[in-house]
Design a protein around this motif. Structure first.
Motif, PDB file in Angstrom:
ATOM      1  N   VAL A 143       0.862  -1.116   0.013  1.00  0.00           N
ATOM      2  CA  VAL A 143      -0.030   0.024   0.059  1.00  0.00           C
ATOM      3  C   VAL A 143       0.889   1.328   0.000  1.00  0.00           C
ATOM      4  CG1 VAL A 143      -1.718   1.234   1.376  1.00  0.00           C
ATOM      5  CG2 VAL A 143      -1.905  -1.302   1.154  1.00  0.00           C
ATOM      6  N   GLY A 144       0.377   2.084  -0.757  1.00  0.00           N
ATOM      7  CA  GLY A 144       1.352   3.406  -1.040  1.00  0.00           C
ATOM      8  C   GLY A 144       1.346   4.219   0.260  1.00  0.00           C
ATOM      9  N   PRO A 145       1.944   5.647  -0.037  1.00  0.00           N
ATOM     10  CA  PRO A 145       1.950   6.487   1.324  1.00  0.00           C
ATOM     11  C   PRO A 145       0.509   7.574   1.176  1.00  0.00           C
ATOM     12  CG  PRO A 145       3.462   7.169  -0.533  1.00  0.00           C
ATOM     13  CD  PRO A 145       2.813   5.936  -0.834  1.00  0.00           C
ATOM     14  N   HIS A 146       0.419   7.867   2.501  1.00  0.00           N
ATOM     15  CA  HIS A 146      -0.749   8.628   2.490  1.00  0.00           C
ATOM     16  C   HIS A 146      -0.807   9.277   3.880  1.00  0.00           C
ATOM     17  CE1 HIS A 146      -5.105  10.013   3.024  1.00  0.00           C
ATOM     18  NE2 HIS A 146      -5.218  10.125   1.538  1.00  0.00           N
ATOM     19  N   PRO A 147      -1.129  10.546   3.983  1.00  0.00           N
ATOM     20  CA  PRO A 147      -0.993  11.361   5.167  1.00  0.00           C
ATOM     21  C   PRO A 147      -2.026  10.894   6.188  1.00  0.00           C
ATOM     22  CG  PRO A 147      -2.107  12.717   3.610  1.00  0.00           C
ATOM     23  CD  PRO A 147      -1.821  11.634   2.942  1.00  0.00           C
ATOM     24  N   ASN A 148      -2.903  10.349   6.086  1.00  0.00           N
ATOM     25  CA  ASN A 148      -3.913   9.652   7.068  1.00  0.00           C
ATOM     26  C   ASN A 148      -3.558   7.981   7.145  1.00  0.00           C
ATOM     27  OD1 ASN A 148      -5.814   9.004   8.867  1.00  0.00           O
ATOM     28  ND2 ASN A 148      -7.572  10.313   8.052  1.00  0.00           N
ATOM     29  N   PRO A 149      -3.167   7.763   8.264  1.00  0.00           N
ATOM     30  CA  PRO A 149      -2.759   6.175   8.705  1.00  0.00           C
ATOM     31  C   PRO A 149      -4.004   5.422   8.559  1.00  0.00           C
ATOM     32  CG  PRO A 149      -2.492   7.526  10.401  1.00  0.00           C
ATOM     33  CD  PRO A 149      -2.395   8.506   9.479  1.00  0.00           C
ATOM     34  N   LYS A 150      -4.909   5.956   9.132  1.00  0.00           N
ATOM     35  CA  LYS A 150      -6.337   5.464   8.816  1.00  0.00           C
ATOM     36  C   LYS A 150      -6.710   4.771   7.509  1.00  0.00           C
ATOM     37  CE  LYS A 150      -8.374   7.037  13.154  1.00  0.00           C
ATOM     38  NZ  LYS A 150      -9.394   7.715  13.875  1.00  0.00           N
ATOM     39  N   PHE A 151      -6.361   5.859   6.507  1.00  0.00           N
ATOM     40  CA  PHE A 151      -6.959   5.407   5.220  1.00  0.00           C
ATOM     41  C   PHE A 151      -5.845   4.581   4.743  1.00  0.00           C
ATOM     42  CE2 PHE A 151      -8.571   9.451   3.522  1.00  0.00           C
ATOM     43  CZ  PHE A 151      -9.761   9.615   4.738  1.00  0.00           C
ATOM     44  N   ARG A 152      -4.808   4.115   4.943  1.00  0.00           N
ATOM     45  CA  ARG A 152      -3.827   3.324   4.434  1.00  0.00           C
ATOM     46  C   ARG A 152      -4.017   1.895   5.100  1.00  0.00           C
ATOM     47  NH1 ARG A 152       2.113   4.817   5.479  1.00  0.00           N
ATOM     48  NH2 ARG A 152       2.626   3.241   3.846  1.00  0.00           N
ATOM     49  N   LEU A 153      -4.419   2.089   6.370  1.00  0.00           N
ATOM     50  CA  LEU A 153      -5.033   0.674   7.077  1.00  0.00           C
ATOM     51  C   LEU A 153      -6.342   0.057   6.404  1.00  0.00           C
ATOM     52  CD1 LEU A 153      -4.264  -1.000   9.285  1.00  0.00           C
ATOM     53  CD2 LEU A 153      -5.576  -0.075  11.011  1.00  0.00           C
ATOM     54  N   SER A 154      -7.120   1.069   5.929  1.00  0.00           N
ATOM     55  CA  SER A 154      -8.473   0.580   5.287  1.00  0.00           C
ATOM     56  C   SER A 154      -8.146  -0.024   4.195  1.00  0.00           C
ATOM     57  CB  SER A 154      -9.438   1.820   5.226  1.00  0.00           C
ATOM     58  OG  SER A 154     -10.395   1.417   4.524  1.00  0.00           O
ATOM     59  N   ALA A 155      -7.084   0.535   3.487  1.00  0.00           N
ATOM     60  CA  ALA A 155      -6.927  -0.012   2.086  1.00  0.00           C
ATOM     61  C   ALA A 155      -5.985  -1.403   2.283  1.00  0.00           C
ATOM     62  CB  ALA A 155      -5.731   0.945   1.310  1.00  0.00           C
ATOM     63  N   VAL A 156      -5.201  -1.463   3.332  1.00  0.00           N
ATOM     64  CA  VAL A 156      -4.859  -2.858   3.714  1.00  0.00           C
ATOM     65  C   VAL A 156      -5.959  -3.880   4.070  1.00  0.00           C
ATOM     66  CG1 VAL A 156      -3.553  -4.249   5.533  1.00  0.00           C
ATOM     67  CG2 VAL A 156      -2.768  -1.969   4.676  1.00  0.00           C
ATOM     68  N   ALA A 157      -7.018  -3.377   4.842  1.00  0.00           N
ATOM     69  CA  ALA A 157      -8.137  -4.353   4.981  1.00  0.00           C
ATOM     70  C   ALA A 157      -8.898  -4.798   3.711  1.00  0.00           C
ATOM     71  CB  ALA A 157      -9.144  -3.503   5.999  1.00  0.00           C
ATOM     72  N   LYS A 158      -9.011  -3.888   2.834  1.00  0.00           N
ATOM     73  CA  LYS A 158      -9.593  -4.275   1.568  1.00  0.00           C
ATOM     74  C   LYS A 158      -8.599  -5.385   0.869  1.00  0.00           C
ATOM     75  CE  LYS A 158     -12.408  -0.249   0.895  1.00  0.00           C
ATOM     76  NZ  LYS A 158     -12.362   1.218   0.123  1.00  0.00           N
ATOM     77  N   ILE A 159      -7.528  -5.166   0.579  1.00  0.00           N
ATOM     78  CA  ILE A 159      -6.477  -5.985   0.277  1.00  0.00           C
ATOM     79  C   ILE A 159      -6.417  -7.443   0.749  1.00  0.00           C
ATOM     80  CG2 ILE A 159      -4.037  -6.489  -0.418  1.00  0.00           C
ATOM     81  CD1 ILE A 159      -3.528  -3.378  -0.685  1.00  0.00           C
ATOM     82  N   LEU A 160      -6.524  -7.539   2.181  1.00  0.00           N
ATOM     83  CA  LEU A 160      -6.294  -8.580   2.788  1.00  0.00           C
ATOM     84  C   LEU A 160      -7.798  -9.421   2.431  1.00  0.00           C
ATOM     85  CD1 LEU A 160      -4.188  -7.779   6.124  1.00  0.00           C
ATOM     86  CD2 LEU A 160      -3.547  -8.931   3.972  1.00  0.00           C
TER      87      LEU A 160
END
Length: 223
Positions: A143-160
């Motif tokens: 998952v690429g960079p984003h200023p909001n870590p929650k958005f990145r974590l949400s992307a991780v959840a979708k990938i998993l």
């Protein structure tokens, strides 16, 4: 009901009034006419003043008719309740300025204190440790960079959800050796939302059961 209205009218002894005692009943009627209603002239109140007389009931019936009571032939307690309500209206009408700005204080109900045992509720999503953990799991899942870590974590959840075993850099031992980070951070946002809804439900239930008007035998609140 009688005691509250008598208290509002300034009766000297509202707490001990017994409506079943005929003499007390008659005394209250006379007090209301003398002090609050004043429909008759003083000399016209003689029939009501003779509270020990057998003719008092006749004088009282006439008094009810003269006041145009809607229940002049009803139950004595209903008649008295109407008289008290009428006296309260007159009292308010004579002192509008005094009473118009009076505010009724609602009893304060203590808000139930729900203590969560869920460790996720104690996480600081703005801490450097949390951000660092998100960086590690994002590196694992690509998952690429984003200023909001929650958005990145949400992307991780979708990938998993679609690819539970994403490819990772096999040479990066520091990432592969931290499965605990993945377990702790995976779906944290979803779990927190669920816990929040559970807490809100507990508060709502405790607020209802703590309400003194609740009658649990009826399965409803209030009257």
């Amino acid at each position: 009901m009688f005691k509250l209205k008598l208290k509002a009218l300034g009766h000297p002894n509202p707490e001990n009034f017994n409506c079943e005692d005929e003499k007390e009943y008659r005394s209250i009627v006379l007090w209301l006419e003398d002090q609050k209603i004043r429909h008759y002239k003083i000399e016209e109140r003689e029939g009501l003043r003779n509270i020990d007389s057998d003719s008092w009931k006749e004088a009282y019936d006439t008094y009810q008719k003269d006041l145009v009571s809607p229940i002049n032939s009803g139950d004595p307690n209903e008649q008295l309740n109407w008289l008290l309500s009428y006296a309260v209206r007159l009292e308010y009408g004579d002192n509008v300025t005094k009473y118009k700005d009076v505010k009724v204080e609602q009893p304060k109900q203590a808000t139930p204190n729900v203590v969560s045992s869920n460790p996720l509720d104690n996480l600081d999503f703005g801490s450097s440790a949390f951000v660092a953990g998100v960086d590690r799991i994002c590196a694992l899942t690509g998952v690429g960079p984003h200023p909001n870590p929650k958005f990145r974590l949400s992307a991780v959840a979708k990938i998993l959800k679609t690819a539970p075993h994403p490819d990772h850099n096999k040479g990066d031992a520091s990432i592969v050796q931290q499965p605990n980070d993945v377990l702790k951070l995976l779906f944290i946002q979803d779990l927190r939302e669920l816990q929040t809804k559970i807490n809100e439900a507990l508060v709502a239930v405790q607020s209802v059961t703590a309400d003194p008007r609740t009658d649990t035998t009826l399965g409803r609140v209030g009257r």
